[in-house]
Design a protein around this motif. Structure first.
Motif, mmCIF file in Angstrom:
data_model
loop_
_atom_site.group_PDB
_atom_site.id
_atom_site.type_symbol
_atom_site.label_atom_id
_atom_site.label_comp_id
_atom_site.label_asym_id
_atom_site.label_seq_id
_atom_site.Cartn_x
_atom_site.Cartn_y
_atom_site.Cartn_z
ATOM 1 N N HIS A 8 11.968 -6.694 20.561
ATOM 2 C CA HIS A 8 10.745 -5.942 20.834
ATOM 3 C C HIS A 8 10.620 -4.861 19.773
ATOM 4 C CE1 HIS A 8 7.526 -4.083 23.098
ATOM 5 N NE2 HIS A 8 8.143 -2.931 22.978
ATOM 6 N N ILE A 9 9.524 -4.864 19.055
ATOM 7 C CA ILE A 9 9.318 -3.881 17.993
ATOM 8 C C ILE A 9 8.213 -2.938 18.430
ATOM 9 C CG2 ILE A 9 8.630 -3.542 15.599
ATOM 10 C CD1 ILE A 9 9.716 -6.349 15.037
ATOM 11 N N GLU A 10 8.520 -1.661 18.399
ATOM 12 C CA GLU A 10 7.515 -0.651 18.706
ATOM 13 C C GLU A 10 7.262 0.171 17.463
ATOM 14 O OE1 GLU A 10 7.585 2.013 22.072
ATOM 15 O OE2 GLU A 10 8.668 0.471 23.181
ATOM 16 N N TYR A 11 6.003 0.469 17.223
ATOM 17 C CA TYR A 11 5.646 1.321 16.110
ATOM 18 C C TYR A 11 5.306 2.702 16.650
ATOM 19 C CZ TYR A 11 5.264 -2.911 13.341
ATOM 20 O OH TYR A 11 5.531 -4.079 12.691
ATOM 21 N N ASP A 15 2.469 5.140 12.490
ATOM 22 C CA ASP A 15 2.928 4.095 11.568
ATOM 23 C C ASP A 15 1.766 3.341 10.929
ATOM 24 O OD1 ASP A 15 5.563 4.674 11.818
ATOM 25 O OD2 ASP A 15 6.107 2.902 12.966
ATOM 26 N N ARG A 16 0.711 3.106 11.670
ATOM 27 C CA ARG A 16 -0.450 2.391 11.121
ATOM 28 C C ARG A 16 -1.020 3.155 9.935
ATOM 29 N NH1 ARG A 16 -4.941 0.328 15.058
ATOM 30 N NH2 ARG A 16 -3.621 -1.499 15.015
ATOM 31 N N GLU A 17 -1.143 4.473 10.075
ATOM 32 C CA GLU A 17 -1.667 5.295 8.983
ATOM 33 C C GLU A 17 -0.737 5.262 7.774
ATOM 34 O OE1 GLU A 17 -2.874 9.317 9.759
ATOM 35 O OE2 GLU A 17 -3.677 8.743 11.703
ATOM 36 N N THR A 21 -1.715 3.782 4.124
ATOM 37 C CA THR A 21 -1.614 4.629 2.934
ATOM 38 C C THR A 21 -0.790 3.947 1.854
ATOM 39 O OG1 THR A 21 -1.842 6.631 4.261
ATOM 40 C CG2 THR A 21 -0.857 6.879 2.068
ATOM 41 N N ILE A 22 0.304 3.316 2.238
ATOM 42 C CA ILE A 22 1.152 2.613 1.268
ATOM 43 C C ILE A 22 0.351 1.510 0.564
ATOM 44 C CG2 ILE A 22 3.123 1.040 1.033
ATOM 45 C CD1 ILE A 22 4.454 2.736 3.299
ATOM 46 N N VAL A 23 -0.380 0.711 1.334
ATOM 47 C CA VAL A 23 -1.175 -0.380 0.739
ATOM 48 C C VAL A 23 -2.283 0.192 -0.135
ATOM 49 C CG1 VAL A 23 -2.695 -2.322 1.242
ATOM 50 C CG2 VAL A 23 -0.595 -2.012 2.554
ATOM 51 N N ARG A 24 -2.909 1.289 0.293
ATOM 52 C CA ARG A 24 -3.975 1.910 -0.495
ATOM 53 C C ARG A 24 -3.436 2.434 -1.834
ATOM 54 N NH1 ARG A 24 -6.012 4.567 3.290
ATOM 55 N NH2 ARG A 24 -4.844 6.487 3.031
ATOM 56 N N GLU A 51 -3.183 -4.736 7.453
ATOM 57 C CA GLU A 51 -4.409 -4.516 8.217
ATOM 58 C C GLU A 51 -5.527 -4.017 7.311
ATOM 59 O OE1 GLU A 51 -3.845 -2.436 12.039
ATOM 60 O OE2 GLU A 51 -1.749 -2.304 11.411
ATOM 61 N N ASP A 52 -6.696 -4.642 7.431
ATOM 62 C CA ASP A 52 -7.895 -4.212 6.705
ATOM 63 C C ASP A 52 -7.576 -3.853 5.253
ATOM 64 O OD1 ASP A 52 -9.698 -4.469 8.909
ATOM 65 O OD2 ASP A 52 -8.807 -2.653 9.759
ATOM 66 N N VAL A 53 -7.071 -4.825 4.527
ATOM 67 C CA VAL A 53 -6.618 -4.616 3.155
ATOM 68 C C VAL A 53 -7.787 -4.759 2.179
ATOM 69 C CG1 VAL A 53 -5.144 -5.584 1.346
ATOM 70 C CG2 VAL A 53 -4.302 -5.391 3.676
ATOM 71 N N ASN A 54 -7.869 -3.813 1.233
ATOM 72 C CA ASN A 54 -8.883 -3.890 0.195
ATOM 73 C C ASN A 54 -8.188 -3.917 -1.163
ATOM 74 O OD1 ASN A 54 -10.958 -3.670 -1.601
ATOM 75 N ND2 ASN A 54 -11.905 -1.893 -0.665
#
Length: 162
Positions: A8-11, A15-17, A21-24, A51-54
């Motif tokens: 079970h993985i919990e964030y 963590d989403r932010e 930020t890392i992907v951005r 998620e929602d990658v540009n």
């Protein structure tokens, strides 16, 4: 008898932010306007959850591996340039994905990719071998409109199948 172990993985809440930020930051360093370019590096996003990658207008001069990654939300690769091999085999796109006017100079692999939303490849150019998806994959989902496949320009068709 040994009991089964359930993973079970919990964030944490932010963590989403952090991941966004890392992907951005990576995306910003892959665009032509970057002060310090990371485009010559090889990128390995295999099995990543994005998620929602540009990544529009990104330049990948090395290899770009997205095999078996999961894209939640929309993914943008419009006007991206892939000079090395681009791997999207087994990738799951849960939203819409844009590869409009993307250029693939190396081999492009999309075999086994799942497109739940629309996949737009209008104006994309494939110079190397291109393996998109199996015909059955196209018919079971709402991925690519037939016209999008037929209007694409190919320098060399290679392994492209429809």
């Amino acid at each position: 008898m040994r009991g089964e172990t359930e993973e079970h993985i919990e964030y944490r809440q932010n963590d989403r932010e952090v991941r966004a930020t890392i992907v951005r930051v990576i995306a910003d360093h892959l665009r032509p306007s970057a002060e310090y370019s990371w485009s010559t590096s090889d990128f390995d996003f295999r099995t990543a959850h994005l998620e929602d990658v540009n990544l529009s207008k990104a330049t990948f001069s090395g290899s770009a591996r997205f095999d078996e990654a999961t894209f939640s939300g929309d993914a943008r690769f419009d006007e991206a340039t892939f000079s090395g091999d681009a791997g999207f085999g087994g990738t799951i796109f849960s939203g819409n994905v844009l590869f409009s006017r993307a250029t693939f100079f190396g081999n492009a692999r999309f075999g086994g990719a799942i497109f739940s939303g629309y996949a737009v490849f209008g104006g994309a150019i494939f110079s190397g071998n291109a393996r998109l998806v199996r015909r059955g994959d196209l018919l079971r989902r709402r991925p690519v409109r037939r016209g999008d496949l037929l209007r694409r320009r190919f320098v060399r068709e290679g392994e492209f199948r429809y």
